[in-house]
Write a protein that holds these residues in place. Structure first.
Motif, PDB file in Angstrom:
ATOM      1  N   GLU A  75       5.815   2.017  -2.283  1.00 47.75           N
ATOM      2  CA  GLU A  75       5.269   1.355  -1.105  1.00 47.75           C
ATOM      3  C   GLU A  75       4.807  -0.055  -1.444  1.00 47.75           C
ATOM      4  OE1 GLU A  75       2.321   3.653   0.879  1.00 47.75           O
ATOM      5  OE2 GLU A  75       3.542   5.497   0.898  1.00 47.75           O
ATOM      6  N   ALA A 100       7.398   3.575   4.842  1.00 49.99           N
ATOM      7  CA  ALA A 100       7.675   4.599   3.830  1.00 49.99           C
ATOM      8  C   ALA A 100       7.819   6.009   4.400  1.00 49.99           C
ATOM      9  CB  ALA A 100       6.601   4.549   2.747  1.00 49.99           C
ATOM     10  N   GLU A 118       4.693  -0.245   3.232  1.00 48.46           N
ATOM     11  CA  GLU A 118       3.969   1.016   3.342  1.00 48.46           C
ATOM     12  C   GLU A 118       4.057   1.639   4.733  1.00 48.46           C
ATOM     13  OE1 GLU A 118      -0.093   0.260   2.401  1.00 48.46           O
ATOM     14  OE2 GLU A 118      -0.304  -1.395   3.831  1.00 48.46           O
TER      15      GLU A 118
END
Length: 304
Positions: free
Chosen positions: A139, A102, A99
């Motif tokens: 993610e 991303a 994440e």
């Protein structure tokens, strides 16, 4: 062995890897093809010569439209630079990434800026990355599993090298795709080498990441740099922990003995042990970058 060559991983079923010829250097960058029910690749290379990854898919009998997962271990451009290009060629593949990384796949502009600063004149080997459409980015958090149908890969957060790094544990073959968390494996020299780029290298966390992989107790380590590692995975991971500690001590000592950071960099870059494998230019550039990473780490440690 030459750039573009594809090899089966002998210790695994239905996993192959291609030498991407990264930095015009053989035996440096590898991308893995996982021929599962939902076919996948692990990492994408630098973006330059991404066609070699597509050719590796073809070699494994996987059409671009059949690729379903692009697994990015972290967003440093030597691992993620090809993601946008390959996603465009493989329209049914989602791109999996931690994440934290991303946003940099969707908009790689800050990543490009940081990479240019970190790699110096090595930028000549790169291409500007293509963004990955946000709707195709998945993610990941620590412990998330990517279901490929006939096998599952679990993402383990390993932030010592970079805060957006994960390693992928392949339960079917008891393998770990190591990203940069286990160092750089140099098969022709049968040894592991440090990787410590700025600005996020953290010695203590890197050692913790290597210990994490040891606890997973894999049968094989699948290095992004480069290829399958040795059979004794525990030994090479312990060796890497020692390599890291000694490398940081060496940089610290050289700065003191030679009187300046610049002199230490010049000396260490000129006395590296991998020029025979990667060529002088790449070996010097890689070593210089790694010294800068350690120097940044030392200054950050002193500040705290």
């Amino acid at each position: 062995m030459a750039p573009g060559d594809v090899f089966d991983v002998e210790q695994c079923s239905d996993i192959s890897y291609v030498d991407t010829g990264m930095y015009d250097t053989g035996e440096y960058g590898s991308v893995y093809v996982v021929d599962a029910d939902r076919p996948a690749i692990v990492d994408t290379g630098i973006g330059t010569n991404y066609e070699r990854v597509l050719a590796a898919l073809d070699d494994c009998g996987i059409a671009p439209a059949d690729l379903e997962a692009i697994l990015v271990t972290h967003v440093h451009l030597d691992h993620a630079g090809g993601a946008g290009f390959i996603a465009e060629e493989c329209p049914n593949a989602d791109v999996y990434v931690h994440e934290i990384g991303a946003p940099h796949l969707a908009d790689p502009s800050r990543l490009v800026e940081g990479t240019k600063e970190a790699v110096g004149d090595q930028w000549q080997y790169y291409v500007e990355p293509e963004p990955v459409p946000e709707e195709r980015i998945v993610e990941l958090e620590d412990g998330d599993t990517v279901d490929l149908g006939s096998r599952e890969l679990t993402a383990h957060h390993a932030p010592g090298h970079a805060p957006h790094q994960v390693v992928f544990e392949d339960h079917a073959d008891d393998a770990v795709f190591t990203a940069d968390a286990a160092g750089i494996w140099i098969p022709s020299q049968d040894r592991v080498r440090e990787t410590s780029p700025p600005p996020n290298f953290d010695l203590e966390q890197c050692v913790t990441d290597a210990e994490l992989i040891r606890r997973l107790d894999p049968d094989v380590l699948l290095y992004a740099h480069f290829g399958p590692g040795p059979d004794d995975t525990d030994a090479v991971l312990r060796q890497y922990e020692q390599v890291l500690r000694e490398w940081v001590e060496t940089v610290e000592r050289e700065v003191v003995e030679r009187g300046s950071e610049e002199a230490a960099i010049d000396h260490l870059a000129g006395t590296n042990e991998v020029w025979q494998v990667w060529g002088d230019h790449k070996a010097r550039a890689e070593t210089t970058m790694n010294v800068h990473g350690v120097l940044h780490y030392l200054k950050t440690r002193e500040a705290h």
